[in-house]
Design an enzyme around this catalytic site. Sequence first.
Site, PDB file in Angstrom:
ATOM      1  CE1 TYR A 125      10.247  -3.042 -11.939  1.00 50.03           C
ATOM      2  CE2 TYR A 125      12.311  -2.131 -12.769  1.00 50.03           C
ATOM      3  CZ  TYR A 125      11.022  -2.580 -12.988  1.00 50.03           C
ATOM      4  OH  TYR A 125      10.504  -2.570 -14.265  1.00 50.03           O
ATOM      5  CB  SER A 146      13.271  -4.095 -16.395  1.00 46.79           C
ATOM      6  OG  SER A 146      13.736  -2.764 -16.292  1.00 46.79           O
TER       7      SER A 146
HETATM    8  P1  NDP Z   1       1.586  -1.097 -15.629  1.00 50.19           P
HETATM    9  O1  NDP Z   1       1.623  -0.641 -14.219  1.00 50.19           O
HETATM   10  O2  NDP Z   1       0.625  -0.475 -16.556  1.00 50.19           O
HETATM   11  O3  NDP Z   1       1.375  -2.675 -15.725  1.00 50.19           O
HETATM   12  C1  NDP Z   1       1.650  -3.572 -14.708  1.00 50.19           C
HETATM   13  C2  NDP Z   1       0.483  -4.505 -14.603  1.00 50.19           C
HETATM   14  O4  NDP Z   1       0.785  -5.566 -13.672  1.00 50.19           O
HETATM   15  C3  NDP Z   1      -0.759  -3.779 -14.089  1.00 50.19           C
HETATM   16  O5  NDP Z   1      -1.872  -4.092 -14.889  1.00 50.19           O
HETATM   17  C4  NDP Z   1      -0.899  -4.340 -12.692  1.00 50.19           C
HETATM   18  O6  NDP Z   1      -2.224  -4.346 -12.232  1.00 50.19           O
HETATM   19  C5  NDP Z   1      -0.373  -5.751 -12.877  1.00 50.19           C
HETATM   20  N1  NDP Z   1      -0.056  -6.387 -11.600  1.00 50.19           N
HETATM   21  C6  NDP Z   1       0.641  -5.860 -10.572  1.00 50.19           C
HETATM   22  N2  NDP Z   1       0.700  -6.736  -9.549  1.00 50.19           N
HETATM   23  C7  NDP Z   1       0.016  -7.836  -9.937  1.00 50.19           C
HETATM   24  C8  NDP Z   1      -0.297  -9.078  -9.333  1.00 50.19           C
HETATM   25  N3  NDP Z   1       0.118  -9.361  -8.080  1.00 50.19           N
HETATM   26  N4  NDP Z   1      -1.026  -9.982 -10.019  1.00 50.19           N
HETATM   27  C9  NDP Z   1      -1.457  -9.704 -11.289  1.00 50.19           C
HETATM   28  N5  NDP Z   1      -1.203  -8.546 -11.916  1.00 50.19           N
HETATM   29  C10 NDP Z   1      -0.475  -7.622 -11.254  1.00 50.19           C
HETATM   30  O7  NDP Z   1       3.082  -0.891 -16.179  1.00 50.19           O
HETATM   31  P2  NDP Z   1       3.835  -1.496 -17.463  1.00 50.19           P
HETATM   32  O8  NDP Z   1       2.878  -1.905 -18.489  1.00 50.19           O
HETATM   33  O9  NDP Z   1       4.883  -0.542 -17.806  1.00 50.19           O
HETATM   34  O10 NDP Z   1       4.569  -2.770 -16.821  1.00 50.19           O
HETATM   35  C11 NDP Z   1       4.498  -4.079 -17.394  1.00 50.19           C
HETATM   36  C12 NDP Z   1       5.824  -4.783 -17.135  1.00 50.19           C
HETATM   37  O11 NDP Z   1       6.847  -4.105 -17.860  1.00 50.19           O
HETATM   38  C13 NDP Z   1       6.262  -4.806 -15.673  1.00 50.19           C
HETATM   39  O12 NDP Z   1       6.809  -6.062 -15.360  1.00 50.19           O
HETATM   40  C14 NDP Z   1       7.350  -3.743 -15.634  1.00 50.19           C
HETATM   41  O13 NDP Z   1       8.299  -3.978 -14.624  1.00 50.19           O
HETATM   42  C15 NDP Z   1       7.960  -3.915 -17.019  1.00 50.19           C
HETATM   43  N6  NDP Z   1       8.746  -2.785 -17.464  1.00 50.19           N
HETATM   44  C16 NDP Z   1       8.149  -1.597 -17.818  1.00 50.19           C
HETATM   45  C17 NDP Z   1       8.926  -0.548 -18.261  1.00 50.19           C
HETATM   46  C18 NDP Z   1       8.357   0.763 -18.655  1.00 50.19           C
HETATM   47  O14 NDP Z   1       9.142   1.671 -18.966  1.00 50.19           O
HETATM   48  N7  NDP Z   1       7.050   0.950 -18.671  1.00 50.19           N
HETATM   49  C19 NDP Z   1      10.393  -0.660 -18.350  1.00 50.19           C
HETATM   50  C20 NDP Z   1      10.891  -1.945 -17.934  1.00 50.19           C
HETATM   51  C21 NDP Z   1      10.089  -2.945 -17.517  1.00 50.19           C
HETATM   52  P3  NDP Z   1      -2.624  -3.403 -10.966  1.00 50.19           P
HETATM   53  O15 NDP Z   1      -2.166  -2.014 -11.321  1.00 50.19           O
HETATM   54  O16 NDP Z   1      -4.055  -3.586 -10.846  1.00 50.19           O
HETATM   55  O17 NDP Z   1      -1.861  -3.951  -9.787  1.00 50.19           O
END
Ligand code: NDP
Length: 257
Positions: free
Chosen positions: A158, A145
């Site tokens: 975070y 991030s």
């Molecule tokens: P989402 O919430 O759409 O994606 C996160 C995914 O991680 C979800 O599908 C979630 O599934 C899954 N997840 C959470 N916990 C677990 C677990 N214990 N085991 C397996 N899967 C899990 O958000 P983003 O696509 O934005 O996030 C993806 C990554 O990008 C993250 O690491 C986030 O920190 C990072 N990021 C995103 C930014 C943004 O602006 N969007 C900026 C900076 C970083 P479920 O919901 O079912 O738990």
Amino acid sequence: MDRLKDKVALVTGASSGIGKSIATRFAQEGAHVAVNYRPGSAKDHDAALAEVASFNATATAVEADVSKREDVERMIAQVVEKFGRLDICVNNAGIEIKRPFLEVSDDEWNKVVAVNLYGCFVVSQAAARAMVKRGGGGKLIFISSVHEDIPFPEYTAYCASKGGVRMMMRNLAMELAPYRVNCNNIAPGAIATPINQSVLEDPQAKQNAISEIPWGRFGTPEEVASVAVFLASDESEYVTGSTYYVDGGLTQQVTAY
Ligand code: NDP
């Protein structure tokens, strides 16, 4: 569209947002993709798998909570058993909890760090073991991030977890270089995904966020996936230990006054 032809890739947290886009782009580029989802998730992992499989029918769904070692080891074994090897592992799964530092509970801290930092440790360790055992190298990609670097008040767990991912990735880049496993971070900022739903749904909060972004808009998951394809491909052979910001210039938005 064959930059990953016949490579085997695992993407964690791939049923939504950035993970889903990366999995889909990888399949479009010819990769065999394992689409990880969390047990009990409300997200529609069948729909995500169908979308990925529409580009490469070999796509498969693998259930695992990335914060549980037994789940992770079973998942990596499933991928290797199905496809014979693992070439690319994208550590994308992540969560955030907003809470003022003075109020953060142990449970909240531990939950965020377990998914975002321990999850990256255990998934990349199991993946790297499979890569090293087979030989021939591999690619570890971490979705950190902009908050691996930029402070974010009320998101201390975070930020700490993402800063930890940055340092872990740099260490792995050194330790795994002899095995030809490239290790890199993608640091997104302000991407329109479910994790930002509350901001995206509030016009004032959305406008405030956009005013901080030099590019003047939120990014798309597809724009993160484009960089992931490069880092997963042979074109990034000499790239390791780096962070690639996909943030519309957000990290540069520090003015002198
Ligand atoms: P989402 O919430 O759409 O994606 C996160 C995914 O991680 C979800 O599908 C979630 O599934 C899954 N997840 C959470 N916990 C677990 C677990 N214990 N085991 C397996 N899967 C899990 O958000 P983003 O696509 O934005 O996030 C993806 C990554 O990008 C993250 O690491 C986030 O920190 C990072 N990021 C995103 C930014 C943004 O602006 N969007 C900026 C900076 C970083 P479920 O919901 O079912 O738990």
